[in-house]
Design a protein around this motif. Sequence first.
Motif, PDB file in Angstrom:
ATOM      1  N   LEU A 108       5.601   4.929   1.979  1.00 26.51           N
ATOM      2  CA  LEU A 108       5.401   6.533   1.921  1.00 26.51           C
ATOM      3  C   LEU A 108       6.453   7.131   0.956  1.00 26.51           C
ATOM      4  CD1 LEU A 108       4.329   7.030   5.469  1.00 26.51           C
ATOM      5  CD2 LEU A 108       2.730   6.188   3.620  1.00 26.51           C
ATOM      6  N   LEU A 109       5.947   8.043   0.298  1.00 26.27           N
ATOM      7  CA  LEU A 109       6.716   8.462  -0.585  1.00 26.27           C
ATOM      8  C   LEU A 109       6.563  10.232  -0.229  1.00 26.27           C
ATOM      9  CD1 LEU A 109       8.945   9.175  -2.736  1.00 26.27           C
ATOM     10  CD2 LEU A 109       7.347   9.403  -4.490  1.00 26.27           C
ATOM     11  N   SER A 110       7.681  10.966   0.008  1.00 29.10           N
ATOM     12  CA  SER A 110       7.603  12.401   0.239  1.00 29.10           C
ATOM     13  C   SER A 110       8.922  13.224  -0.255  1.00 29.10           C
ATOM     14  CB  SER A 110       7.520  12.559   1.927  1.00 29.10           C
ATOM     15  OG  SER A 110       8.516  12.400   2.635  1.00 29.10           O
ATOM     16  N   GLU A 111       8.738  14.489  -0.305  1.00 28.48           N
ATOM     17  CA  GLU A 111      10.085  14.982  -0.853  1.00 28.48           C
ATOM     18  C   GLU A 111      11.254  14.907   0.094  1.00 28.48           C
ATOM     19  OE1 GLU A 111       9.009  18.917  -1.913  1.00 28.48           O
ATOM     20  OE2 GLU A 111       8.456  18.474  -3.983  1.00 28.48           O
ATOM     21  N   LYS A 112      11.013  14.914   1.444  1.00 26.80           N
ATOM     22  CA  LYS A 112      11.964  14.762   2.612  1.00 26.80           C
ATOM     23  C   LYS A 112      11.790  13.511   3.100  1.00 26.80           C
ATOM     24  CE  LYS A 112      12.683  19.821   2.688  1.00 26.80           C
ATOM     25  NZ  LYS A 112      12.679  21.000   3.685  1.00 26.80           N
ATOM     26  N   PRO A 113      12.887  13.101   3.897  1.00 24.18           N
ATOM     27  CA  PRO A 113      13.006  11.919   4.530  1.00 24.18           C
ATOM     28  C   PRO A 113      11.982  12.089   5.695  1.00 24.18           C
ATOM     29  CG  PRO A 113      15.242  12.267   4.029  1.00 24.18           C
ATOM     30  CD  PRO A 113      14.112  13.578   3.711  1.00 24.18           C
ATOM     31  N   LEU A 114      11.147  11.059   6.247  1.00 23.65           N
ATOM     32  CA  LEU A 114      10.328  10.932   7.461  1.00 23.65           C
ATOM     33  C   LEU A 114      10.655  10.068   8.458  1.00 23.65           C
ATOM     34  CD1 LEU A 114       6.830  11.018   5.726  1.00 23.65           C
ATOM     35  CD2 LEU A 114       7.997  13.116   6.645  1.00 23.65           C
ATOM     36  N   THR A 115      10.643  10.544   9.682  1.00 24.64           N
ATOM     37  CA  THR A 115      10.919   9.379  10.707  1.00 24.64           C
ATOM     38  C   THR A 115       9.559   8.906  10.879  1.00 24.64           C
ATOM     39  OG1 THR A 115      12.648  10.840  11.634  1.00 24.64           O
ATOM     40  CG2 THR A 115      11.451   9.101  13.091  1.00 24.64           C
TER      41      THR A 115
ATOM     42  N   ARG B 280       0.742  -1.325   0.160  1.00 21.99           N
ATOM     43  CA  ARG B 280       0.123  -0.014  -0.126  1.00 21.99           C
ATOM     44  C   ARG B 280       1.038   1.227   0.023  1.00 21.99           C
ATOM     45  NH1 ARG B 280      -3.853  -1.299   5.080  1.00 21.99           N
ATOM     46  NH2 ARG B 280      -1.698  -2.288   5.799  1.00 21.99           N
ATOM     47  N   CYS B 281       0.880   1.937  -1.109  1.00 23.77           N
ATOM     48  CA  CYS B 281       1.749   2.960  -1.362  1.00 23.77           C
ATOM     49  C   CYS B 281       1.228   4.535  -1.264  1.00 23.77           C
ATOM     50  CB  CYS B 281       2.543   2.817  -2.708  1.00 23.77           C
ATOM     51  SG  CYS B 281       3.313   1.333  -2.798  1.00 23.77           S
ATOM     52  N   VAL B 282       1.444   5.262  -0.632  1.00 23.87           N
ATOM     53  CA  VAL B 282       0.921   6.992  -0.735  1.00 23.87           C
ATOM     54  C   VAL B 282       1.910   7.716  -0.972  1.00 23.87           C
ATOM     55  CG1 VAL B 282      -0.377   8.351   0.637  1.00 23.87           C
ATOM     56  CG2 VAL B 282      -0.762   5.859   1.083  1.00 23.87           C
ATOM     57  N   VAL B 283       1.615   8.876  -1.734  1.00 23.82           N
ATOM     58  CA  VAL B 283       2.502   9.893  -2.293  1.00 23.82           C
ATOM     59  C   VAL B 283       2.056  11.031  -1.677  1.00 23.82           C
ATOM     60  CG1 VAL B 283       3.374  10.972  -4.384  1.00 23.82           C
ATOM     61  CG2 VAL B 283       3.121   8.447  -4.219  1.00 23.82           C
TER      62      VAL B 283
ATOM     63  N   PRO C 266       4.876  -0.331  12.749  1.00 17.59           N
ATOM     64  CA  PRO C 266       5.215  -1.396  12.217  1.00 17.59           C
ATOM     65  C   PRO C 266       4.930  -1.571  10.724  1.00 17.59           C
ATOM     66  CG  PRO C 266       3.348  -1.897  13.360  1.00 17.59           C
ATOM     67  CD  PRO C 266       4.027  -0.208  13.796  1.00 17.59           C
ATOM     68  N   ASP C 267       5.578  -2.159   9.765  1.00 11.02           N
ATOM     69  CA  ASP C 267       5.267  -2.425   8.320  1.00 11.02           C
ATOM     70  C   ASP C 267       5.046  -1.037   7.415  1.00 11.02           C
ATOM     71  OD1 ASP C 267       5.592  -5.285   8.603  1.00 11.02           O
ATOM     72  OD2 ASP C 267       3.569  -5.388   9.374  1.00 11.02           O
ATOM     73  N   VAL C 268       5.816  -0.087   7.834  1.00  8.34           N
ATOM     74  CA  VAL C 268       5.516   1.221   7.289  1.00  8.34           C
ATOM     75  C   VAL C 268       7.261   1.708   7.013  1.00  8.34           C
ATOM     76  CG1 VAL C 268       4.824   3.624   7.567  1.00  8.34           C
ATOM     77  CG2 VAL C 268       3.664   1.839   8.444  1.00  8.34           C
ATOM     78  N   THR C 269       7.343   2.078   5.603  1.00 16.48           N
ATOM     79  CA  THR C 269       8.516   2.358   5.352  1.00 16.48           C
ATOM     80  C   THR C 269       8.652   3.753   4.655  1.00 16.48           C
ATOM     81  OG1 THR C 269       9.435   0.136   4.861  1.00 16.48           O
ATOM     82  CG2 THR C 269      10.466   1.844   3.651  1.00 16.48           C
ATOM     83  N   SER C 270       9.563   4.490   4.985  1.00 11.01           N
ATOM     84  CA  SER C 270       9.474   6.062   4.405  1.00 11.01           C
ATOM     85  C   SER C 270      10.586   5.882   3.209  1.00 11.01           C
ATOM     86  CB  SER C 270       9.516   6.970   5.365  1.00 11.01           C
ATOM     87  OG  SER C 270       9.707   8.318   4.704  1.00 11.01           O
ATOM     88  N   HIS C 271      10.066   6.582   2.073  1.00  8.08           N
ATOM     89  CA  HIS C 271      11.022   6.910   1.067  1.00  8.08           C
ATOM     90  C   HIS C 271      11.095   8.434   0.754  1.00  8.08           C
ATOM     91  CE1 HIS C 271      10.803   2.329  -0.535  1.00  8.08           C
ATOM     92  NE2 HIS C 271       9.745   2.559   0.197  1.00  8.08           N
ATOM     93  N   SER C 272      11.944   8.998   0.215  1.00  9.19           N
ATOM     94  CA  SER C 272      12.054  10.355  -0.224  1.00  9.19           C
ATOM     95  C   SER C 272      12.591  10.328  -1.554  1.00  9.19           C
ATOM     96  CB  SER C 272      12.874  11.174   0.621  1.00  9.19           C
ATOM     97  OG  SER C 272      14.308  10.912   0.693  1.00  9.19           O
ATOM     98  N   GLY C 273      12.520  11.554  -2.323  1.00  6.31           N
ATOM     99  CA  GLY C 273      12.705  11.756  -3.695  1.00  6.31           C
ATOM    100  C   GLY C 273      11.782  11.706  -4.763  1.00  6.31           C
ATOM    101  N   SER C 274      12.134  11.386  -5.814  1.00  3.03           N
ATOM    102  CA  SER C 274      11.315  11.694  -7.109  1.00  3.03           C
ATOM    103  C   SER C 274      10.375  10.268  -7.188  1.00  3.03           C
ATOM    104  CB  SER C 274      11.805  11.641  -8.214  1.00  3.03           C
ATOM    105  OG  SER C 274      12.567  10.684  -8.651  1.00  3.03           O
ATOM    106  N   LEU C 275       9.116  10.705  -8.023  1.00  2.51           N
ATOM    107  CA  LEU C 275       8.129   9.350  -8.062  1.00  2.51           C
ATOM    108  C   LEU C 275       8.801   8.511  -8.988  1.00  2.51           C
ATOM    109  CD1 LEU C 275       5.096   8.288  -7.909  1.00  2.51           C
ATOM    110  CD2 LEU C 275       4.693   9.685 -10.037  1.00  2.51           C
ATOM    111  N   SER C 276       9.668   8.966  -9.754  1.00  2.00           N
ATOM    112  CA  SER C 276      10.096   7.854 -10.946  1.00  2.00           C
ATOM    113  C   SER C 276      10.967   6.943 -10.341  1.00  2.00           C
ATOM    114  CB  SER C 276      11.126   8.836 -12.052  1.00  2.00           C
ATOM    115  OG  SER C 276      11.706   7.760 -12.841  1.00  2.00           O
ATOM    116  N   ASP C 277      11.874   7.620  -9.209  1.00  3.93           N
ATOM    117  CA  ASP C 277      12.749   6.893  -8.431  1.00  3.93           C
ATOM    118  C   ASP C 277      11.841   5.910  -7.454  1.00  3.93           C
ATOM    119  OD1 ASP C 277      15.193   7.508  -9.640  1.00  3.93           O
ATOM    120  OD2 ASP C 277      15.490   9.160  -8.086  1.00  3.93           O
ATOM    121  N   PHE C 278      10.988   6.492  -7.007  1.00  3.34           N
ATOM    122  CA  PHE C 278       9.989   5.487  -6.248  1.00  3.34           C
ATOM    123  C   PHE C 278       9.598   4.252  -6.739  1.00  3.34           C
ATOM    124  CE2 PHE C 278       5.566   5.107  -3.836  1.00  3.34           C
ATOM    125  CZ  PHE C 278       6.288   4.455  -2.955  1.00  3.34           C
ATOM    126  N   VAL C 279       8.915   4.397  -7.860  1.00  3.37           N
ATOM    127  CA  VAL C 279       8.338   3.397  -8.665  1.00  3.37           C
ATOM    128  C   VAL C 279       9.487   2.193  -9.373  1.00  3.37           C
ATOM    129  CG1 VAL C 279       6.439   4.504  -9.350  1.00  3.37           C
ATOM    130  CG2 VAL C 279       8.089   4.376 -10.826  1.00  3.37           C
TER     131      VAL C 279
END
Length: 206
Positions: free
Chosen positions: A94-101, A69-72, A105-118
């Motif tokens: 989760l994808l956002s422009e800046k890293p999140l803390t 389950r991915c949310v931008v 459980p079972d939640v991973t944060s990503h930062s950067g572009s949508l292209s890199d995320f997919v």
Amino acid sequence: MNRPHISINFAISADGKITSVAHKASGWTSEEDSQRLKQLREGADAIMVGRGTLEADRMTMTASNSPLRCVVSRSGNFDFDHPLFHSAGGAIHLLSEKPLTVDLPDVTSHSGSLSDFVKTLHLVHGVAHLHCEGGGKLVRELAELDAVDEIHLTWAGHHLFGGKTAPGITGLPGDYLTDSRHYELLHFEPREDLGECFLSYRRLRD
């Protein structure tokens, strides 16, 4: 491709809007459309939405096959009291422009572009098919990347939303894409009894 196969699914009004000016929540189409949504989810390894769609529809993005389950969200302003974060289902990314803390459980944060995320979802997490359920801004970004491989639409002739600030499947009217995107019609199912028509398209590539 160094990315998953990407499909999108929307219900649109007779005038091509995905919601009203007041951002009417989902649930304005038939039960058959709801069942179709569930079937499309079950064919995917991951489901993706924008934060606005997540919050407007109070969705948990679940399916019997437990897709990721991915949310931008560009702002990263996630509401961690939202039902998504307290429901059983696939792991959350989760994808956002800046890293999140995030300490859930079972939640991973990503930062950067949508292209890199997919690409990360595909190459690191094994996602072969990513299914997007909105909103328009997110799909616009996917379209700019020419990364929309399938389009599934429920054309709901029983609603007219109208309004300059009511979005279509690529958000609010604005600049055109740099190039046309050509698709072929795969499925056409008019349902006069429902006032709806179910449509599916596939991207034509050289």
